[in-house]
Design a protein around this motif. Structure first.
Motif, PDB file in Angstrom:
ATOM      1  N   GLY A 135       4.444   5.146  -5.512  1.00  0.00           N
ATOM      2  CA  GLY A 135       3.218   5.338  -6.256  1.00  0.00           C
ATOM      3  C   GLY A 135       3.289   6.518  -7.198  1.00  0.00           C
ATOM      4  O   GLY A 135       4.298   7.234  -7.264  1.00  0.00           O
ATOM      5  N   PRO A 136       2.208   6.784  -7.933  1.00  0.00           N
ATOM      6  CA  PRO A 136       2.232   7.822  -8.966  1.00  0.00           C
ATOM      7  C   PRO A 136       2.282   9.247  -8.424  1.00  0.00           C
ATOM      8  O   PRO A 136       2.657  10.164  -9.148  1.00  0.00           O
ATOM      9  N   ARG A 137       1.911   9.443  -7.170  1.00  0.00           N
ATOM     10  CA  ARG A 137       1.873  10.805  -6.630  1.00  0.00           C
ATOM     11  C   ARG A 137       3.152  11.182  -5.892  1.00  0.00           C
ATOM     12  O   ARG A 137       3.290  12.313  -5.430  1.00  0.00           O
ATOM     13  N   ASP A 164       0.872  -1.165   0.000  1.00  0.00           N
ATOM     14  CA  ASP A 164       0.000   0.000   0.000  1.00  0.00           C
ATOM     15  C   ASP A 164       0.912   1.217   0.000  1.00  0.00           C
ATOM     16  O   ASP A 164       1.607   1.479   0.982  1.00  0.00           O
ATOM     17  N   LEU A 165       0.930   1.927  -1.120  1.00  0.00           N
ATOM     18  CA  LEU A 165       1.854   3.046  -1.306  1.00  0.00           C
ATOM     19  C   LEU A 165       1.200   4.394  -1.036  1.00  0.00           C
ATOM     20  O   LEU A 165       1.784   5.439  -1.326  1.00  0.00           O
ATOM     21  N   ALA A 172       8.385   2.487 -10.362  1.00  0.00           N
ATOM     22  CA  ALA A 172       7.255   3.401 -10.281  1.00  0.00           C
ATOM     23  C   ALA A 172       5.974   2.613 -10.516  1.00  0.00           C
ATOM     24  O   ALA A 172       5.764   2.077 -11.610  1.00  0.00           O
ATOM     25  N   ALA A 173       5.132   2.516  -9.506  1.00  0.00           N
ATOM     26  CA  ALA A 173       3.872   1.789  -9.627  1.00  0.00           C
ATOM     27  C   ALA A 173       2.790   2.712 -10.174  1.00  0.00           C
ATOM     28  O   ALA A 173       2.757   3.900  -9.854  1.00  0.00           O
ATOM     29  N   PRO A 174       1.868   2.191 -11.000  1.00  0.00           N
ATOM     30  CA  PRO A 174       0.823   3.040 -11.578  1.00  0.00           C
ATOM     31  C   PRO A 174      -0.287   3.395 -10.612  1.00  0.00           C
ATOM     32  O   PRO A 174      -1.101   4.270 -10.890  1.00  0.00           O
ATOM     33  N   GLY A 175      -0.356   2.715  -9.451  1.00  0.00           N
ATOM     34  CA  GLY A 175      -1.389   2.986  -8.456  1.00  0.00           C
ATOM     35  C   GLY A 175      -0.877   2.728  -7.062  1.00  0.00           C
ATOM     36  O   GLY A 175       0.297   2.380  -6.861  1.00  0.00           O
ATOM     37  N   GLY A 207      -7.377   4.986  -5.257  1.00  0.00           N
ATOM     38  CA  GLY A 207      -5.921   4.934  -5.337  1.00  0.00           C
ATOM     39  C   GLY A 207      -5.383   4.260  -6.572  1.00  0.00           C
ATOM     40  O   GLY A 207      -4.159   4.181  -6.752  1.00  0.00           O
ATOM     41  N   ASN A 208      -6.284   3.763  -7.411  1.00  0.00           N
ATOM     42  CA  ASN A 208      -5.857   2.991  -8.580  1.00  0.00           C
ATOM     43  C   ASN A 208      -6.655   3.402  -9.801  1.00  0.00           C
ATOM     44  O   ASN A 208      -7.603   2.713 -10.206  1.00  0.00           O
ATOM     45  N   PRO A 209      -6.322   4.534 -10.401  1.00  0.00           N
ATOM     46  CA  PRO A 209      -7.049   4.981 -11.585  1.00  0.00           C
ATOM     47  C   PRO A 209      -6.873   3.999 -12.726  1.00  0.00           C
ATOM     48  O   PRO A 209      -5.944   3.186 -12.727  1.00  0.00           O
ATOM     49  N   PRO A 210      -7.745   4.049 -13.717  1.00  0.00           N
ATOM     50  CA  PRO A 210      -7.604   3.147 -14.875  1.00  0.00           C
ATOM     51  C   PRO A 210      -6.238   3.320 -15.529  1.00  0.00           C
ATOM     52  O   PRO A 210      -5.641   4.402 -15.470  1.00  0.00           O
ATOM     53  N   PRO A 211      -5.723   2.258 -16.138  1.00  0.00           N
ATOM     54  CA  PRO A 211      -4.437   2.375 -16.839  1.00  0.00           C
ATOM     55  C   PRO A 211      -4.447   3.503 -17.859  1.00  0.00           C
ATOM     56  O   PRO A 211      -5.500   3.885 -18.377  1.00  0.00           O
TER      57      PRO A 211
END
Length: 422
Positions: free
Chosen positions: A134-136, A85-86, A150-153, A222-226
């Motif tokens: 995470g992306p932020r 959990d990022l 770098a994780a996308p979510g 926390g996990n927007p669409p790709p």
């Protein structure tokens, strides 16, 4: 104007698109730890859905015929899994020197895309410290970091496999390696945190519309669409979900989309790092094969029929012959495993062998260099490479290829069919 038919088609597409997100959250609830080794239980309540994330859980032995939790399990590796959990910031994954052993930590995003790897094929076997963010997040790389992912979510499933050669001394060596895997914050503090999964991960039933809606909505935060994928989810109402969920789940259970490889062999899924716009295959895999890694790491050709197209039967004997120089081509190792068709599990046998491959002790080659594997319930005698099959009933075999060569990846390899003998 929106018609009833177009509205239902829109809702169905939304369910197919978001189903992997729900199933990943269900797996998180099922596989995260209730207890932290130092900080204790996430909740004292037995039925609580609180769990620990950013913490490894391990299996220290290979799966055998008495294990019934996982279908078509491999008999080559042990597992070290974690959910990251990022949302509160990056984590650091420490891994020890693995010697020359095969190992892999595959990272899947919340949409089931196998987007990154740590391990033998990608980052090597020496000690390493991997920063996953995470992306932020933005900031300087902490000292001592060897790799950055770098994780996308915010939610990532980390699936670890470490090769083990036996259930004795080598298993103990691997256990020691597993216990050196750690997840910390960049400052060295324990990264473990409590999350409310809000799910009973033990249930594999079709979820209610309310549970599905709440789970998907929470996961989307926390996990927007790709990237490049538009989402038409907010227009789907509870009545449509209640109507469509049972239908979609049943369709995905029945649907088979194997990629034919010739000789009765097929591969159930083919993905590298991203499912792209093929939402239906992504959903089918999430429902039936969740946790699948990319083909560059491993391929799983499967055969359910013999050379003449007849189902493989435990009452018969079979021969699989790899001609000289035409065996599986891999950068790590390969193995062939037998499973009973009725329950997709390993089968007990007199010699305790469930798979055979290039690491099998005393593997014998013919005088011309051919490799012949005998598959039958009874002992074929000295000199045979015997892979025991069930005494009765149908079975299937999976040829696992770890770090497959380009001939496999591009479907140029000729898989020999299984010949019925006797």
């Amino acid at each position: 104007m929106t018609t009833p038919d177009s509205s239902e088609a829109h809702a169905r597409a939304a369910v197919v698109q978001t189903l992997p997100l729900f199933e990943m959250m269900r797996m998180r609830a099922a596989t995260t730890a209730r207890r932290h080794p130092v900080r204790g239980f996430a909740s004292p309540e037995r039925d609580s859905t609180l769990r620990w994330v950013n913490q490894f859980t391990h299996t220290h032995r290979r799966i055998g015929p008495d294990d019934r939790e996982v279908v078509s399990p491999n008999n080559d590796t042990v597992f070290s899994n974690a959910w990251l959990d990022l949302s509160a910031g990056p984590v650091v994954i420490d891994s020890p020197d693995m010697g020359e052993r095969y190992w892999s930590l595959g990272l899947l995003d919340a949409w089931t895309n196998p987007f990154a790897y740590i391990g033998r094929r990608t980052t090597g076997n020496r000690p390493q410290r991997t920063l996953v963010h995470g992306p932020r997040w933005s900031g300087p790389t902490p000292p001592g970091i060897t790799h950055t992912v770098a994780a996308p979510g915010s939610d990532v499933w980390l699936i670890g496999r470490i090769l083990v050669d036996d259930d004795g001394p080598d298993a103990e060596r691997v256990r020691a390696l597993q216990l050196q895997l750690r997840i910390t914050r960049p400052d060295g503090s324990d990264a473990a945190m409590r999350v409310d999964t809000a799910l009973d991960g033990r249930s594999t039933q079709v979820p209610s519309a309310a549970l599905y809606q709440l789970t998907v909505q929470a996961a989307l935060q926390g996990n927007p669409p790709p990237a490049g994928e538009s989402l038409a989810w907010n227009d789907v109402d509870a009545d449509q979900l209640a109507h469509l969920l049972p239908q979609v789940y049943e369709e995905l259970r029945r649907q088979e989309q194997p990629h034919a490889l010739g000789g009765g062999w097929a591969i159930a899924l083919a993905v590298r790092t991203h499912w792209g716009s093929d939402h239906r295959t992504r959903a089918r895999v999430a429902r039936n094969f969740i946790g699948a890694l990319g083909m560059d790491e491993a391929m799983y050709p499967t055969a359910e029929v013999d050379a003449d197209g007849r189902p493989l039967d435990g009452a018969q004997a079979y021969e699989l012959r790899f001609l000289p120089g035409q065996g599986p081509k891999v950068g790590a190792f390969w193995s062939l495993t037998v499973y009973r068709r009725s329950d997709c599990l390993l089968v007990a046998n007199p010699i305790g062998r469930h798979s055979i491959g290039d690491r099998t002790p005393s593997l014998r080659y013919e005088s011309d260099g051919s490799l012949v594997i005998r598959m039958q319930a009874t002992d074929p005698g000295d000199g045979a490479n015997w892979l025991p099959t069930p005494a009765d009933g149908l079975f299937y075999v999976v040829l696992r290829l770890y770090q497959p060569h380009i001939d496999h990846l591009e479907n140029r390899f000729r898989y020999p069919p299984l010949q019925r003998i006797g």
